[in-house]
Design an enzyme around this catalytic site. Structure first.
Site, mmCIF file in Angstrom:
data_model
loop_
_atom_site.group_PDB
_atom_site.id
_atom_site.type_symbol
_atom_site.label_atom_id
_atom_site.label_comp_id
_atom_site.label_asym_id
_atom_site.label_seq_id
_atom_site.Cartn_x
_atom_site.Cartn_y
_atom_site.Cartn_z
ATOM 1 N N VAL A 126 0.856 -1.181 0.000
ATOM 2 C CA VAL A 126 0.000 0.000 0.000
ATOM 3 C C VAL A 126 0.892 1.230 0.000
ATOM 4 O O VAL A 126 1.723 1.408 0.882
ATOM 5 C CB VAL A 126 -0.935 0.015 1.230
ATOM 6 C CG1 VAL A 126 -1.731 1.305 1.275
ATOM 7 C CG2 VAL A 126 -1.858 -1.197 1.208
ATOM 8 N N GLU A 127 0.735 2.053 -1.008
ATOM 9 C CA GLU A 127 1.484 3.303 -1.139
ATOM 10 C C GLU A 127 0.527 4.452 -0.858
ATOM 11 O O GLU A 127 -0.568 4.507 -1.416
ATOM 12 C CB GLU A 127 2.043 3.409 -2.556
ATOM 13 C CG GLU A 127 2.829 4.643 -2.860
ATOM 14 C CD GLU A 127 3.346 4.671 -4.307
ATOM 15 O OE1 GLU A 127 3.925 5.712 -4.686
ATOM 16 O OE2 GLU A 127 3.165 3.680 -5.044
ATOM 17 N N ILE A 128 0.917 5.342 0.034
ATOM 18 C CA ILE A 128 0.152 6.555 0.302
ATOM 19 C C ILE A 128 0.992 7.707 -0.191
ATOM 20 O O ILE A 128 2.169 7.848 0.188
ATOM 21 C CB ILE A 128 -0.155 6.718 1.805
ATOM 22 C CG1 ILE A 128 -0.974 5.520 2.309
ATOM 23 C CG2 ILE A 128 -0.896 8.037 2.047
ATOM 24 C CD1 ILE A 128 -1.148 5.492 3.800
#
Length: 132
Positions: A126-128
């Site tokens: 998961v990349e924010i």
């Protein structure tokens, strides 16, 4: 003119434990859990954010049609946020969610990004990101 697509409506995540996935995405990422009722089957679970959603399939009980080789932990997702990454870092620390990498500069569909990376309960990346 040839046909073309213009946006993403939803994607599907195959998960081992839907409750763990819902807990993570609602509590940690601020999405909203949703049960929806398709016309051709039993109720289904989804995570809503903005004008998009993530439909959840339970591994071994996927709805058809589905990806040729669905599996938990095979996704790499990038979410855009207006919340500054230092605020995200503090929020994640408060939920005991480890940051795997970042902040690092990347390039997204809208141009330069500043990103942090973490894992959901199934191991999906998961990349924010903040748009620079």
């Amino acid at each position: 003119m040839a046909p073309s697509v213009h946006s993403l409506d939803h994607l599907v995540l195959t998960v081992r434990d839907p409750e763990a996935a819902i807990g993570f995405y609602t509590t940690v990422l601020g999405m909203t859990a949703q049960t929806f009722f398709p016309t051709d089957g039993p109720p289904r679970l989804a995570l809503k954010f903005g004008v998009q959603k993530i439909n959840l399939h339970v591994a071994g009980s996927e709805f058809t049609p589905h990806a040729r080789a669905p599996g938990p932990g095979s996704a790499d997702l990038c979410f855009l946020s207006d919340t500054p990454l230092p605020d995200w870092q503090a929020h994640l620390a408060g939920h005991a969610v480890a940051i795997e990498a970042g902040p690092v500069q990347r390039t997204g569909a809208q141009g330069p990004l500043l990103s942090i990376y973490l894992r959901d309960p199934d191991g999906n990346l998961v990349e924010i990101s903040n748009v620079l």
